[in-house]
Design a protein around this motif. Structure first.
Motif, mmCIF file in Angstrom:
data_model
loop_
_atom_site.group_PDB
_atom_site.id
_atom_site.type_symbol
_atom_site.label_atom_id
_atom_site.label_comp_id
_atom_site.label_asym_id
_atom_site.label_seq_id
_atom_site.Cartn_x
_atom_site.Cartn_y
_atom_site.Cartn_z
ATOM 1 N N ILE B 134 0.844 -1.193 0.000
ATOM 2 C CA ILE B 134 0.000 0.000 0.000
ATOM 3 C C ILE B 134 0.880 1.244 0.000
ATOM 4 C CG2 ILE B 134 -1.680 1.267 1.371
ATOM 5 C CD1 ILE B 134 -2.728 -1.489 2.271
ATOM 6 N N ALA B 135 1.977 1.211 0.752
ATOM 7 C CA ALA B 135 2.860 2.373 0.780
ATOM 8 C C ALA B 135 3.434 2.656 -0.599
ATOM 9 C CB ALA B 135 3.984 2.127 1.785
ATOM 10 N N LEU B 136 3.805 1.593 -1.323
ATOM 11 C CA LEU B 136 4.339 1.782 -2.673
ATOM 12 C C LEU B 136 3.270 2.352 -3.587
ATOM 13 C CD1 LEU B 136 6.376 -1.489 -3.006
ATOM 14 C CD2 LEU B 136 7.292 0.796 -3.204
ATOM 15 N N TYR B 137 2.052 1.820 -3.437
ATOM 16 C CA TYR B 137 0.964 2.296 -4.286
ATOM 17 C C TYR B 137 0.711 3.769 -4.012
ATOM 18 C CZ TYR B 137 -3.724 2.706 -6.208
ATOM 19 O OH TYR B 137 -4.811 3.120 -6.921
ATOM 20 N N GLU B 138 0.756 4.145 -2.733
ATOM 21 C CA GLU B 138 0.490 5.540 -2.383
ATOM 22 C C GLU B 138 1.574 6.470 -2.940
ATOM 23 O OE1 GLU B 138 -2.008 6.814 -0.868
ATOM 24 O OE2 GLU B 138 -3.057 5.007 -0.245
ATOM 25 N N GLN B 139 2.782 5.949 -3.101
ATOM 26 C CA GLN B 139 3.863 6.821 -3.581
ATOM 27 C C GLN B 139 3.808 7.058 -5.072
ATOM 28 O OE1 GLN B 139 7.901 6.076 -2.116
ATOM 29 N NE2 GLN B 139 6.967 4.651 -0.698
ATOM 30 N N MET B 140 3.047 6.216 -5.785
ATOM 31 C CA MET B 140 3.002 6.398 -7.233
ATOM 32 C C MET B 140 2.139 7.596 -7.572
ATOM 33 S SD MET B 140 2.675 2.408 -8.247
ATOM 34 C CE MET B 140 1.641 2.757 -9.621
ATOM 35 N N PRO B 141 2.589 8.448 -8.494
ATOM 36 C CA PRO B 141 1.789 9.629 -8.839
ATOM 37 C C PRO B 141 0.562 9.245 -9.648
ATOM 38 C CG PRO B 141 3.716 9.517 -10.221
ATOM 39 C CD PRO B 141 3.844 8.395 -9.240
ATOM 40 N N GLU B 142 -0.484 10.015 -9.497
ATOM 41 C CA GLU B 142 -1.690 9.832 -10.302
ATOM 42 C C GLU B 142 -1.416 10.320 -11.716
ATOM 43 O OE1 GLU B 142 -4.683 8.685 -9.573
ATOM 44 O OE2 GLU B 142 -4.793 8.629 -7.399
ATOM 45 N N PRO B 143 -2.065 9.794 -12.741
ATOM 46 C CA PRO B 143 -2.962 8.658 -12.707
ATOM 47 C C PRO B 143 -2.174 7.348 -12.636
ATOM 48 C CG PRO B 143 -2.710 9.418 -14.944
ATOM 49 C CD PRO B 143 -1.908 10.336 -14.094
ATOM 50 N N LYS B 144 -2.740 6.322 -11.967
ATOM 51 C CA LYS B 144 -2.011 5.066 -11.813
ATOM 52 C C LYS B 144 -2.975 3.900 -11.924
ATOM 53 C CE LYS B 144 -2.210 5.984 -6.896
ATOM 54 N NZ LYS B 144 -1.404 6.434 -5.765
ATOM 55 N N TRP B 145 -2.409 2.749 -12.298
ATOM 56 C CA TRP B 145 -3.225 1.563 -12.534
ATOM 57 C C TRP B 145 -2.576 0.362 -11.866
ATOM 58 C CZ3 TRP B 145 -1.864 5.096 -16.289
ATOM 59 C CH2 TRP B 145 -2.906 5.902 -16.737
ATOM 60 N N VAL B 146 -3.388 -0.656 -11.668
ATOM 61 C CA VAL B 146 -2.897 -1.865 -11.010
ATOM 62 C C VAL B 146 -3.307 -3.078 -11.836
ATOM 63 C CG1 VAL B 146 -2.967 -3.292 -8.943
ATOM 64 C CG2 VAL B 146 -3.058 -0.826 -8.732
ATOM 65 N N ILE B 147 -2.347 -3.956 -12.108
ATOM 66 C CA ILE B 147 -2.640 -5.236 -12.740
ATOM 67 C C ILE B 147 -2.366 -6.328 -11.718
ATOM 68 C CG2 ILE B 147 -1.895 -6.901 -14.473
ATOM 69 C CD1 ILE B 147 -1.410 -4.700 -16.386
#
Lengths: 381, 205, 158
Positions: B134-147
């Protein structure tokens, strides 16, 4: 300068998987390390207690995902001893062939990832190209690229298809000159040598004391190789040499793995010749239905057919691409193993990290840890 | 899946920078070789680029942002996070090897989450690593996607019953594309990425 | 090396606490010993018998008792030796082997964490695989697996 702890992981280009190397540094110098594991702990030993003997094989592929079939081999040997079943001769040779192909694939994967860590991109591309050829061979007789579910208690699921040995020899013919190419790319490069020589030194007596096995131990001059010292499967019937080096450093581990690949090719040629001339059954007779059905081992009726084997304990040990792997399977008479315990070589190699990292610099960590060939799946299990 | 509010705000700045302070159109139209290479990759590129450019002209005239151009550029250069969790990571690596060469789709793994817009969860997620994910996901700038790549990330896979495994990464972060397989072949990963591109085209960045 | 050799060498070295020495497939012998004699026995096995490499330490929950086993390897004899001890079911504990074989460190941490065996005087007995503060010992028989419930995870985004 003041000291501090830094985390390398669980997301770090060096780690090759989910683990965290905590490093205490003073400037650039490493004072202390503390590997933090368990990010990929999936409870494989516990799940195995709820599975049939053949269903555990599915988990074995995922335990070490770069050497899946070697772990299948480890487990089925232990399960056969626990149950008192002997594999057929031909299946034993096919298992040995699979393990050697897996060793080639695993070492090439290591080469690709390790040299990429040093900043060289082309070995990664060459390595992945050649590894895919081996995976194609696996696919032609097991159906899978990484996760095979191929071996069975009492043999293997199916024989190799027609023309397989011919294709396998073609791949070996292609691979052998490639090893020269790999060597020219790495050992011929001054930059590679400067980054690898005299790094991560761990002498042989320290290796023994700390439980370090595999190419790390053999790079320190020891000749311990379970294929020679305690021959399992049919390794006593093939000729090969144990690869050793005496520098005990990163370059030594590189040289040992390169030589092991050449020796694997040598073993494979003998195995393929044997397979050509010795047809036979690949699955033992008189297996109970829940063990013997080659294609549908998992079924409702399997649970209904209670067939109690005499109790027993099976222990097996193989020379996995990373080192010495052991399995301990306890059979208490049911269809499920009572307890399964594995010894992962990388687990022990990583536990000694303090001894081959302290004193070097932060920039030396990627080559040193790359030379350990970490596969987190088998460490955490 | 990007949250609508901040996504627009973060889109605005790079897109405006592309247009340049002078207000002209320094966009790809003059760069012939670039267009040709792109044509090989995607047949629908030319009409789409025309549409995007006309929208660009229109929006520029109205003083609005150039969303279509940004959408087109963004979905053709997805930067996944270089992060290997488990078995699928090996197939993830194979997809970037010589045979499949995922980089021809503009997919280039980056080691820092701050440079990434795609999180490929390639393996089993355990409870111990959940908060790091979750911390890594939060650090990614928007817009972002997950596979979610593979059965473990989709629903726990063979380790679903284990005491330490998250039964599906969608419990933790919003997932856009699920790829089945244990592990999925590299072709399946490429297909998943192309489906994500189609999804971005439909839904907008 | 066979069980008789092991028996002779152990007796010559004056090893305490040996309960039985029996043959076991794939290893030289299985030596059952009294856990209270562990401190004295381990160095004898390492030095007098010549088993300097410890392969693994594992624990088994037999419900009415616990078992801890050690697999050691000898280079000159090219064979394994299995040591095993039965521990009390209520408070299973044994002296650590890491003073004798440093490689036992992580194996014992794992056995403590997953099986629940206490290793006395272990230098660093903390969680290895599970997060800190994990309360259970999953490899005990009483710990059952089940299908995950339809759980809702509350994620606090910062």
């Amino acid at each position: 300068m003041s000291e501090m702890w830094i985390n390398m992981g669980p997301q770090h280009p060096m780690t090759h998987g989910l683990w965290n190397l905590r490093v205490r540094i003073d400037g650039e110098r490493i004072l202390d390390v503390d590997p933090e594991m368990g990010y990929l702990h999936r409870g494989i030993e516990k799940i195995s207690e709820d599975r049939h003997y053949n269903e555990v094989i599915t988990l074995m592929d995922r335990t070490c995902y770069v050497a899946g079939i070697a772990w299948e081999h480890l487990y089925v040997q232990a399960a056969e001893k626990a149950l008192g079943i002997a594999p057929t001769e031909r299946s034993d040779w096919i298992r040995m062939m699979s393990e050697e192909f897996q060793r080639l694939a695993s070492h090439i994967m290591w080469y690709a990832a390790f040299v990429q860590d040093l900043g060289l991109m082309s070995p990664f591309l060459y390595g992945m190209r050649d590894r895919d050829l081996i995976l194609d061979l696996f696919q032609s007789y097991t159906g899978g690229r990484l996760t095979y579910e191929y071996m069975r208690v009492g043999g293997v699921r199916n024989d190799v298809p027609e023309g397989f040995t011919h294709r396998a020899r073609e791949v070996l013919d292609w691979l052998e000159p490639r090893f020269v190419e790999y060597d020219r790319l790495c050992m011929g490069s001054d930059i590679f040598r400067r980054r690898c020589d005299d790094l991560g030194v761990l002498k042989a007596n320290d290796c023994v004391r700390l439980g370090v096995t595999g190419p790390m131990l053999r790079s320190a001059g020891s000749k311990r190789d379970l294929r020679k010292d305690r021959p399992y499967s049919r390794y006593s019937q093939v000729e090969f040499d144990v690869a050793t080096a005496d520098s005990a450093d990163v370059t030594g581990r590189y040289l040992v793995r390169m030589e092991e690949m050449r020796q694997s090719v040598r073993i494979l040629r003998q195995v393929l010749d044997w397979l050509d001339s010795h047809p036979g059954p690949v699955l033992a007779d008189h297996l109970p239905r829940w063990l013997g059905a080659p294609y549908a081992p998992i079924g409702r009726e399997a649970y209904l057919l209670k067939r109690n084997y005499p109790k027993g304990v099976g222990l097996s040990a193989i020379e996995e691409p990373h080192g010495e792997a052991c399995a301990y399977v306890v059979n208490e008479g049911g269809e499920h193993p009572y307890r399964v315990k594995f010894r992962s070589p990388v687990f022990a190699n990583l536990s000694a990290a303090h001894h081959y990292l302290v004193g070097y610099h932060v920039a030396d960590i990627p080559p040193i840890m790359g030379s350990v060939d970490v596969c987190v799946g088998e460490v955490d299990r | 899946m990007s949250t609508p509010g901040p996504a627009v705000a973060s889109v605005a700045k790079p897109a405006a920078a592309v247009v340049g302070p002078g207000g002209e159109l320094p966009i790809v139209s003059s760069d012939v070789s670039f267009v040709e290479i792109e044509t090989l990759r995607s047949r629908e590129f030319i009409p789409e680029a025309k549409e995007a450019l006309s929208a660009l002209v229109k929006e520029q005239a109205e003083g609005k942002l150039i969303r279509p151009v940004f959408n087109w550029a963004g979905r053709n250069s997805l930067f996944p996070l270089h992060w290997g969790l488990a078995c699928c990571a090996i197939e993830f690596a194979a997809a970037f090897g010589a045979r499949w060469d995922a980089e021809r789709f503009g997919v280039v793994p980056r080691s820092s989450p701050r440079q990434c817009d795609l999180l490929i969860v390639n393996g089993t997620v355990t409870w111990k690593v959940a908060h790091k994910l979750i911390a890594l996901y939060e650090q990614m700038p928007e817009p972002k996607w997950v596979i979610a790549m593979g059965n473990c990330a989709t629903g726990g896979g063979p380790f679903r019953t284990a005491y330490s495994v998250v039964p599906g990464v969608d419990k933790l972060v919003p997932v856009d594309v699920y790829i089945a397989g244990c592990p999925p072949r590299p072709e399946a990963l490429l297909d998943g990425i192309l489906r994500l591109e189609a999804l971005i085209r439909e839904r907008g960045a | 090396m066979n069980p008789e050799d092991v028996r002779t060498k152990l007796a010559a070295a004056g090893a305490p606490g040996i309960i039985s020495i029996e043959p076991f497939e794939g290893v030289a012998a299985r030596v059952k010993f009294d856990p209270t004699a562990a401190t004295a026995l381990f160095p004898i096995v390492r030095d007098a018998l010549g088993f300097p490499h410890l392969s693994m330490v594992g624990g088994i929950d037999w419900v009415e008792r616990y078992e801890v086993f050690y697999l050691v390897w000898s280079d000159p004899a090219k064979t394994y030796l299995l040591l095993s001890a039965d521990l009390d079911a209520k408070a299973p504990h044994i002296e650590t082997a890491s003073a004798c074989w440093p490689s036992a460190n992580w194996h014992e941490r794992e056995a403590w964490e997953l099986v629940g065996i206490q290793f006395d005087h272990h230098p660093d007995l903390r969680h290895l695989l599970m997060p800190d503060g994990y309360q259970f010992h999953p490899l005990q028989r009483a710990f059952k697996l089940h299908e995950p419930e339809d759980l809702e995870v509350k994620v606090r985004h910062v």
